[in-house]
Design a protein around this motif. Structure first.
Motif, PDB file in Angstrom:
ATOM      1  N   LYS A  45      -0.765  11.322  14.076  1.00 12.18           N
ATOM      2  CA  LYS A  45      -0.367  11.633  12.704  1.00 12.18           C
ATOM      3  C   LYS A  45      -0.478  10.347  11.897  1.00 12.18           C
ATOM      4  O   LYS A  45       0.019   9.298  12.325  1.00 12.18           O
ATOM      5  CB  LYS A  45       1.073  12.144  12.673  1.00 12.18           C
ATOM      6  N   ILE A  46      -1.122  10.419  10.750  1.00 11.02           N
ATOM      7  CA  ILE A  46      -1.256   9.244   9.892  1.00 11.02           C
ATOM      8  C   ILE A  46       0.043   9.057   9.109  1.00 11.02           C
ATOM      9  O   ILE A  46       0.465   9.945   8.369  1.00 11.02           O
ATOM     10  CB  ILE A  46      -2.438   9.398   8.914  1.00 11.02           C
ATOM     11  N   LEU A  47       0.668   7.907   9.285  1.00 14.02           N
ATOM     12  CA  LEU A  47       1.869   7.574   8.518  1.00 14.02           C
ATOM     13  C   LEU A  47       1.488   6.930   7.190  1.00 14.02           C
ATOM     14  O   LEU A  47       2.160   7.116   6.180  1.00 14.02           O
ATOM     15  CB  LEU A  47       2.773   6.635   9.317  1.00 14.02           C
ATOM     16  N   LYS A  48       0.404   6.139   7.204  1.00 10.10           N
ATOM     17  CA  LYS A  48      -0.075   5.495   5.978  1.00 10.10           C
ATOM     18  C   LYS A  48      -1.541   5.155   6.165  1.00 10.10           C
ATOM     19  O   LYS A  48      -1.952   4.724   7.246  1.00 10.10           O
ATOM     20  CB  LYS A  48       0.718   4.227   5.691  1.00 10.10           C
ATOM     21  N   ARG A  49      -2.303   5.356   5.101  1.00  9.61           N
ATOM     22  CA  ARG A  49      -3.736   5.022   5.141  1.00  9.61           C
ATOM     23  C   ARG A  49      -4.078   4.191   3.915  1.00  9.61           C
ATOM     24  O   ARG A  49      -3.676   4.508   2.801  1.00  9.61           O
ATOM     25  CB  ARG A  49      -4.587   6.278   5.160  1.00  9.61           C
ATOM     26  N   THR A  50      -4.846   3.128   4.154  1.00  8.80           N
ATOM     27  CA  THR A  50      -5.366   2.299   3.081  1.00  8.80           C
ATOM     28  C   THR A  50      -6.882   2.250   3.232  1.00  8.80           C
ATOM     29  O   THR A  50      -7.386   2.024   4.332  1.00  8.80           O
ATOM     30  CB  THR A  50      -4.796   0.869   3.153  1.00  8.80           C
ATOM     31  N   VAL A  51      -7.580   2.471   2.140  1.00  8.34           N
ATOM     32  CA  VAL A  51      -9.037   2.380   2.139  1.00  8.34           C
ATOM     33  C   VAL A  51      -9.415   1.215   1.241  1.00  8.34           C
ATOM     34  O   VAL A  51      -8.985   1.149   0.086  1.00  8.34           O
ATOM     35  CB  VAL A  51      -9.682   3.682   1.627  1.00  8.34           C
ATOM     36  N   PHE A  52     -10.181   0.296   1.793  1.00  5.81           N
ATOM     37  CA  PHE A  52     -10.607  -0.886   1.045  1.00  5.81           C
ATOM     38  C   PHE A  52     -12.046  -1.184   1.415  1.00  5.81           C
ATOM     39  O   PHE A  52     -12.336  -1.522   2.573  1.00  5.81           O
ATOM     40  CB  PHE A  52      -9.696  -2.075   1.374  1.00  5.81           C
ATOM     41  N   ASP A  53     -12.931  -1.041   0.435  1.00  7.36           N
ATOM     42  CA  ASP A  53     -14.354  -1.264   0.651  1.00  7.36           C
ATOM     43  C   ASP A  53     -14.820  -0.342   1.772  1.00  7.36           C
ATOM     44  O   ASP A  53     -14.634   0.860   1.675  1.00  7.36           O
ATOM     45  CB  ASP A  53     -14.620  -2.748   0.929  1.00  7.36           C
TER      46      ASP A  53
END
Length: 138
Positions: free
Chosen positions: A88-96
Motif C-alpha cells: 500500500k502506498i503511504l506517500k508518493r512523490t514524482v520528480f522528473d
C-alpha cells in the motif's frame, strides 16, 4: 507580442508539456509495476524493468542485484512464498523521471509482520532502470 516571443512561448509550452508527460509516464510505469506486484504476476511485474536494471541499498550504496535475471531470481521465489503479499502506498512523490514511494508491505514471505520501505524508482523511456531501497534502522 512579436513573432519571436510567440515562437519562444510555443517552444517553452511544448518543452514543459513534454516534461510533464515524461513525469506522468514514469508514475504510470511505476504504478503498473506495483499493480503487477500486488497481483503476484511475475511476468507482468518483470516487464516493467529494463534488461540492465540495477537494485541498490540506500544505506551503504551496495548494489543488491544487477540485470533482469538477478532481479527475477529475487522476486520469483518471493512471490511464491508470499501468497498474501500486498503493498500500500503511504506517500508518493514524482520528480522528473523518479518516483519515490513510501510503502507499507504485508504478507511478505508468509509473515504476519508488516513493514515499511521507501523505494526510489528511476525510469527511462518505458522501463525502470534503477531501484533504490531505504529501510528503517533496526
Amino acid at each position: 507580442m512579436n513573432v519571436k516571443a510567440i515562437v519562444l512561448s510555443g517552444i517553452i509550452f511544448i518543452s514543459t508539456t513534454a516534461m510533464i508527460a515524461q513525469e506522468n509516464n514514469a508514475e504510470k510505469i511505476v504504478q503498473a509495476n506495483l499493480d503487477a506486484y500486488n497481483a503476484h504476476d511475475i511476468e507482468l511485474f518483470m516487464s516493467f524493468f529494463s534488461d540492465d536494471i540495477a537494485m541498490h541499498n540506500f544505506k551503504d550504496s551496495k548494489q543488491t542485484a544487477s540485470g533482469i535475471n538477478e532481479v527475477r531470481a529475487i522476486y520469483e521465489p518471493y512471490f511464491k512464498a508470499s501468497p498474501n503479499l500486498h503493498s500500500k502506498i503511504l506517500k508518493r512523490t514524482v520528480f522528473d523521471k523518479k518516483v519515490i514511494d513510501h510503502e507499507y508491505i504485508t504478507g511478505a514471505s508468509g509473515s504476519s509482520d508488516p513493514f515499511e520501505i521507501v523505494l526510489i524508482y528511476e525510469v527511462e523511456d518505458t522501463k525502470i532502470v534503477k531501484m533504490t531501497a531505504i529501510r528503517k534502522r533496526n
